[in-house]
Scaffold this motif. Sequence first.
Motif, PDB file in Angstrom:
ATOM      1  N   SER A 180       0.996  -1.685  -0.144  1.00 58.32           N
ATOM      2  CA  SER A 180      -0.004  -0.152   0.055  1.00 58.32           C
ATOM      3  C   SER A 180       0.778   2.061  -0.268  1.00 58.32           C
ATOM      4  CB  SER A 180      -0.529   0.111   1.545  1.00 58.32           C
ATOM      5  OG  SER A 180      -2.027  -1.306   1.618  1.00 58.32           O
ATOM      6  N   MET A 212      -7.142  -0.890   1.694  1.00 58.74           N
ATOM      7  CA  MET A 212      -7.399  -2.516   0.536  1.00 58.74           C
ATOM      8  C   MET A 212      -8.714  -2.650   0.930  1.00 58.74           C
ATOM      9  SD  MET A 212      -5.040  -3.792  -0.459  1.00 58.74           S
ATOM     10  CE  MET A 212      -5.683  -5.088  -1.418  1.00 58.74           C
ATOM     11  N   ARG A 221      -3.509  -5.569   4.831  1.00 57.96           N
ATOM     12  CA  ARG A 221      -3.864  -6.151   3.916  1.00 57.96           C
ATOM     13  C   ARG A 221      -4.166  -6.912   4.068  1.00 57.96           C
ATOM     14  NH1 ARG A 221      -1.722  -3.184  -0.936  1.00 57.96           N
ATOM     15  NH2 ARG A 221      -2.140  -5.622  -1.823  1.00 57.96           N
ATOM     16  N   ALA A 271      -4.854 -10.172  -0.920  1.00 60.38           N
ATOM     17  CA  ALA A 271      -3.701  -9.717   0.081  1.00 60.38           C
ATOM     18  C   ALA A 271      -2.887 -10.655   0.453  1.00 60.38           C
ATOM     19  CB  ALA A 271      -3.850  -8.815   1.380  1.00 60.38           C
TER      20      ALA A 271
END
Length: 478
Positions: free
Chosen positions: A90, A166, A459, A477
């Motif tokens: 991320s 996410m 995630r 993820a």
Amino acid sequence: MAAEKMLKFVSLGKEMPEKRAAETRSQDFYEIYREYADAKATEQASRCSQCGVPYCQAHCPLSNNIPDWLRLTATGRLQEAYEVSQATNSFPEICGRICPQDRLCEGNCVIEQSGHGTVTIGSVEKYITDTAWENGWVQPVRPSVERAESVGIIGAGPGGLAAADMLRRAGVQVTVYDRYDRAGGLMMYGIPGFKLEKPVVLRRIEQLEQSGVTFVLNCKVGEDISFDAIRGQHDAVLIATGVYKVREVTAPGSGAKGVVKALDYLTASNRKSFGDEVPEFDSGELNAAGKRVVVIGGGDTAMDCLRTAIRQGATSVKCLYRRDKANMPGSQRETQNAEEEGVDFVWLTAPKGFTGGEHVEGVIVQKMRLGAPDVSGRQAPEVIEGADYIEPADLVIQALGFEPEEIPTLWNVPELAVTRWGTIKADFATHSTSLPGVFAVGDIVRGASLVVWAIRDGREAAASIVNYLGAGRQIAAE
């Protein structure tokens, strides 16, 4: 051909981005490494051997597709390199700056093991994402379908923010609660600007806001809002508070003025950089200017305190660590930077007490030697009797690590299970806790750890939360 642009580690040596001179960088809080030029990033990425079993990826907590985005960088396909990097991380520009690559990806690079010098993975990662920001490739999340379910995230540090990112990609509504007046957690207030300049964090927070994440700041759970109220307002809750309780030296004189906690010290410095009013800094209580400074500890937080004190104009800065240099937990790269900037490391030493009356005047130091290995496999330090001495000090900073706060008590939720260390007990795979619909990630589960691990946890937890919320668009993820 792309193959002709790779495998150049035999003819090209490892070359880090230019590091600003120690005498210059120690006068400010700007990052110490300059940016790669485009040609240099391409050249260094081309050193990757594209090995069949990429140990760099295997030793990355996020399993980043490192060889892939190195190859794309080497062949001039930077936007694709960013997309591959962002797919598993991320905040790649943050990890590129603060991850201890020497202990993770770069330390396990195949060509490093063969004696050719590692690929400078972190610096290329930073270059890719900074270039992406400059070219407008980083855009707010726009989910194809909005979902009605909402998730409350407690803690705006890396774990909470990664989960928020996410979850928004899956169309879930997200509200983040944080005790501070700015989001970012320790990335904002604990890590100094010379490692991570704050605009880098602020632009990610702004991106999350533009993506639809709601931030509720200056909000202490258990005081300003109850945990039960948050559970009642959301379909699921993620606890990502981190650990903020500082381990303190319990020795005679430890209560004297001038013996301070690392996080208090670093937070005051970072707040000052924002232009905030910081009375403790202005009074000199949390300001090293003109003082003899002693930092106790050998981890990354200790390195941050040492290098901050140098920049604040301390007359001397010393680090006491009970083991030797080879056994210290902090990044060797950070230790080298600190030494270049004028920090004096006093290995195999530990505090026995403090001298002075109301205000500290010195540290009673006991000398150590390394004995048999302890349960972690590292040699345990032993006291050398009769070798004590006094180290003069006007400011002593305790950087011995962090412990979890007693969340079940503070939040009045005794049914939330914790481990014997006080961390929240969460399932290793799903990050679910003992409470239905409540998940936990990052340091509050692991104990004090790395930003990259918190991002991975966030995630993964986001994927579990979407599955918990029921049928609908799923996210991975990986």
